[in-house]
Design an enzyme around this catalytic site. Sequence first.
Site, PDB file in Angstrom:
ATOM      1  N   GLY A  40      10.633 -60.128 -14.444  1.00 23.02           N
ATOM      2  CA  GLY A  40      11.804 -60.558 -13.831  1.00 23.02           C
ATOM      3  C   GLY A  40      13.045 -59.636 -14.307  1.00 23.02           C
ATOM      4  O   GLY A  40      13.196 -59.805 -15.552  1.00 23.02           O
ATOM      5  N   HIS A  41      13.702 -59.180 -13.426  1.00 24.94           N
ATOM      6  CA  HIS A  41      14.751 -58.276 -13.936  1.00 24.94           C
ATOM      7  C   HIS A  41      16.221 -58.672 -13.230  1.00 24.94           C
ATOM      8  O   HIS A  41      16.134 -58.830 -12.115  1.00 24.94           O
ATOM      9  CB  HIS A  41      14.547 -56.959 -13.376  1.00 24.94           C
TER      10      HIS A  41
HETATM   11  P1  GDP Z   1      14.181 -57.266 -18.171  1.00 23.85           P
HETATM   12  O1  GDP Z   1      13.184 -57.955 -17.610  1.00 23.85           O
HETATM   13  O2  GDP Z   1      14.182 -56.353 -19.218  1.00 23.85           O
HETATM   14  O3  GDP Z   1      15.053 -56.470 -16.993  1.00 23.85           O
HETATM   15  O4  GDP Z   1      15.477 -58.275 -18.612  1.00 23.85           O
HETATM   16  P2  GDP Z   1      16.005 -59.644 -18.079  1.00 23.85           P
HETATM   17  O5  GDP Z   1      16.533 -59.356 -16.776  1.00 23.85           O
HETATM   18  O6  GDP Z   1      14.676 -60.528 -17.862  1.00 23.85           O
HETATM   19  O7  GDP Z   1      16.752 -59.996 -19.490  1.00 23.85           O
HETATM   20  C1  GDP Z   1      17.713 -59.528 -19.800  1.00 23.85           C
HETATM   21  C2  GDP Z   1      19.002 -60.563 -19.487  1.00 23.85           C
HETATM   22  O8  GDP Z   1      20.045 -60.079 -20.327  1.00 23.85           O
HETATM   23  C3  GDP Z   1      19.458 -60.546 -18.152  1.00 23.85           C
HETATM   24  O9  GDP Z   1      20.131 -61.819 -17.889  1.00 23.85           O
HETATM   25  C4  GDP Z   1      20.663 -59.469 -18.220  1.00 23.85           C
HETATM   26  O10 GDP Z   1      21.781 -59.991 -17.236  1.00 23.85           O
HETATM   27  C5  GDP Z   1      21.330 -59.569 -19.633  1.00 23.85           C
HETATM   28  N1  GDP Z   1      22.036 -58.511 -20.115  1.00 23.85           N
HETATM   29  C6  GDP Z   1      21.301 -57.292 -19.942  1.00 23.85           C
HETATM   30  N2  GDP Z   1      22.155 -56.477 -20.955  1.00 23.85           N
HETATM   31  C7  GDP Z   1      23.168 -57.413 -21.317  1.00 23.85           C
HETATM   32  C8  GDP Z   1      24.080 -56.852 -22.451  1.00 23.85           C
HETATM   33  O11 GDP Z   1      24.282 -55.842 -23.097  1.00 23.85           O
HETATM   34  N3  GDP Z   1      24.901 -58.080 -22.716  1.00 23.85           N
HETATM   35  C9  GDP Z   1      24.795 -59.299 -22.396  1.00 23.85           C
HETATM   36  N4  GDP Z   1      25.347 -60.194 -22.686  1.00 23.85           N
HETATM   37  N5  GDP Z   1      23.611 -59.560 -21.521  1.00 23.85           N
HETATM   38  C10 GDP Z   1      22.890 -58.654 -21.050  1.00 23.85           C
HETATM   39  P1  IMO Z   2      10.122 -58.202 -17.690  1.00 27.22           P
HETATM   40  O1  IMO Z   2       9.650 -56.917 -16.779  1.00 27.22           O
HETATM   41  C1  IMO Z   2       8.572 -61.243 -20.700  1.00 27.22           C
HETATM   42  C2  IMO Z   2       4.370 -62.206 -20.928  1.00 27.22           C
HETATM   43  C3  IMO Z   2       4.164 -63.469 -20.606  1.00 27.22           C
HETATM   44  C4  IMO Z   2       2.919 -63.621 -21.395  1.00 27.22           C
HETATM   45  C5  IMO Z   2       2.146 -62.384 -21.283  1.00 27.22           C
HETATM   46  C6  IMO Z   2       0.835 -62.485 -20.686  1.00 27.22           C
HETATM   47  O2  IMO Z   2      10.823 -59.055 -17.120  1.00 27.22           O
HETATM   48  O3  IMO Z   2      10.257 -57.572 -19.090  1.00 27.22           O
HETATM   49  P2  IMO Z   2       0.859 -62.224 -17.527  1.00 27.22           P
HETATM   50  O4  IMO Z   2       1.338 -63.088 -16.712  1.00 27.22           O
HETATM   51  O5  IMO Z   2       1.520 -61.015 -17.624  1.00 27.22           O
HETATM   52  O6  IMO Z   2      -0.562 -62.273 -17.651  1.00 27.22           O
HETATM   53  O7  IMO Z   2       1.306 -62.917 -19.221  1.00 27.22           O
HETATM   54  O8  IMO Z   2       3.067 -61.401 -20.809  1.00 27.22           O
HETATM   55  N1  IMO Z   2       5.207 -61.394 -19.866  1.00 27.22           N
HETATM   56  C7  IMO Z   2       6.399 -61.094 -19.851  1.00 27.22           C
HETATM   57  N2  IMO Z   2       7.165 -61.590 -20.892  1.00 27.22           N
HETATM   58  N3  IMO Z   2       8.952 -60.214 -19.861  1.00 27.22           N
HETATM   59  C8  IMO Z   2       8.136 -59.958 -18.840  1.00 27.22           C
HETATM   60  O9  IMO Z   2       8.363 -58.877 -17.864  1.00 27.22           O
HETATM   61  C9  IMO Z   2       6.875 -60.437 -18.600  1.00 27.22           C
HETATM   62  N4  IMO Z   2       5.774 -60.022 -18.026  1.00 27.22           N
HETATM   63  C10 IMO Z   2       4.957 -60.809 -18.675  1.00 27.22           C
HETATM   64  O10 IMO Z   2       5.094 -64.309 -20.873  1.00 27.22           O
HETATM   65  O11 IMO Z   2       3.202 -63.857 -22.698  1.00 27.22           O
HETATM   66 MG    MG Z   3      12.559 -60.119 -17.636  1.00 32.81          MG
END
Ligand code: GDP
Ligand code: IMO
Ligand code: MG
Length: 423
Positions: A40-41
Amino acid sequence: MANKIVVGTQWGDEGKGKITNMLARTADVVVRFGGGNNAGHTVIVGEDKFELHLIPSGILYPEKQNIIANGVVVDPEALVQEMKMLEEKGVSLDNLYISEIAHVIMPYHRILDKAEERRKGAGKIGTTGKGIGPAYIDKVARRGIRFIDTLDKDRFYKKLSETLEYQNLVLEKVYGEKPLKLTDIINEYQTYINILRDKIVNTSILLEEAYKNKKDIFFEGAQGTLLDVDYGTYPFVTSSNPTAGGVCTGSGFGPTRIDDVIGVAKAYLTRVGEGPFPTELTDEIGEYLREKGHEYGVTTGRPRRCGWFDLPIIKHACRVNGITEIALTKLDVLTGIDEIKVCTAYEYRGELLEEFPLESETLSECKPVYISINGWQEDIIGITNYEELPVEVQNYIELIEDSTGVRVSIIGTGPEREEAIIR
Ligand code: GDP
Ligand code: IMO
Ligand code: MG
């Protein structure tokens, strides 16, 4: 010309989406090479917030090619939904391509994922329940369905009927689940495939063309180093190789063509799902980080476990990914904490461990050895100039540089795309 990998250095959710989208401004092609819709990005552009699970975050620029490469396991229902969500927000999908040899997540994968977690009970992994593990299991067991198999109705029918015989045996006899009907799956999946058909191609040829035309290619990692099936906290990991090596097998792009590996690290740690986490904070500071950093999963909504930054982890990530620069995100979330701790090593049964142990039971017995750092009170949200950062923030960054020997070249100072320092 520069071809770069963006990789997570911790347990995922480091901010890879934001960093990729920010840097992709200068790229021509953005590629997802592994994982599936367990990822989830989040990308925030002005007032708009995009939550992407399968589609590379370069999609938000209309002129860039976006590739879901062969290392990704694709749930076509989830993909079609994500495409619809983007179209409704006015995003063009004309430049989206899917590898013809990417494996397809089938309905039985999702059922098996959840059923196996139930069977494990307290020993569960805490998966996202999206069928990721079972889809990779079938890929390696040589009974998976690839997009190329679905394009021809007869071939799809034949391949699916062969594998479904096995899948139904497992569903019924091992898990006591209801068997699935071949025609139900075929009918449902034909609808998705018809929507996706024009996008399903040999993506390694697209990458070759881009390379020959001196285009910049960005590989957007999903998950993180500690979720890697080899170099993570096994068995509490995902079922793929999200580390940099996964790019080559996951996209058909050779290692000699990669110039740079950017390791994304959050300024503190988070983890969703089960498994050891030495610096986890179960006190009010952990709660503070979770609320201030909005640490709730993008894919499952689960609260993320929070903890202090861990130097053995980042050193491990730099080593196994060959990281050439670090992007440090969410420093702004640490503002207001008087005393910040950083783990420098672990104590294990009276012994000092400087290296991250690769065995989960050992790791769960590890007690972090901390150093304390003075915090800062100044709001740093949106600062774009390094010199304007409080000296305590600079000290924090330099501590990470000194212990890894890798430069922190990007610093996140807020969730929005523009809120960052590029040094
Ligand atoms: P990803 O899976 O690595 O792409 O990261 P996620 O989107 O799951 O989680 C990162 C969260 O942190 C998101 O809600 C971003 O909008 C937020 N984020 C990323 N960089 C920053 C930062 O420098 N500061 C703050 N406050 N939030 C950030
Ligand atoms: P992004 O790209 C955080 C974790 C799950 C679980 C383990 C195995 O957003 O950083 P799965 O469904 O892949 O078999 O689950 O991996 N997991 C993540 N945790 N960010 C993710 O992706 C993840 N993708 C899988 O929570 O612990
Ligand atoms: Mg994520």
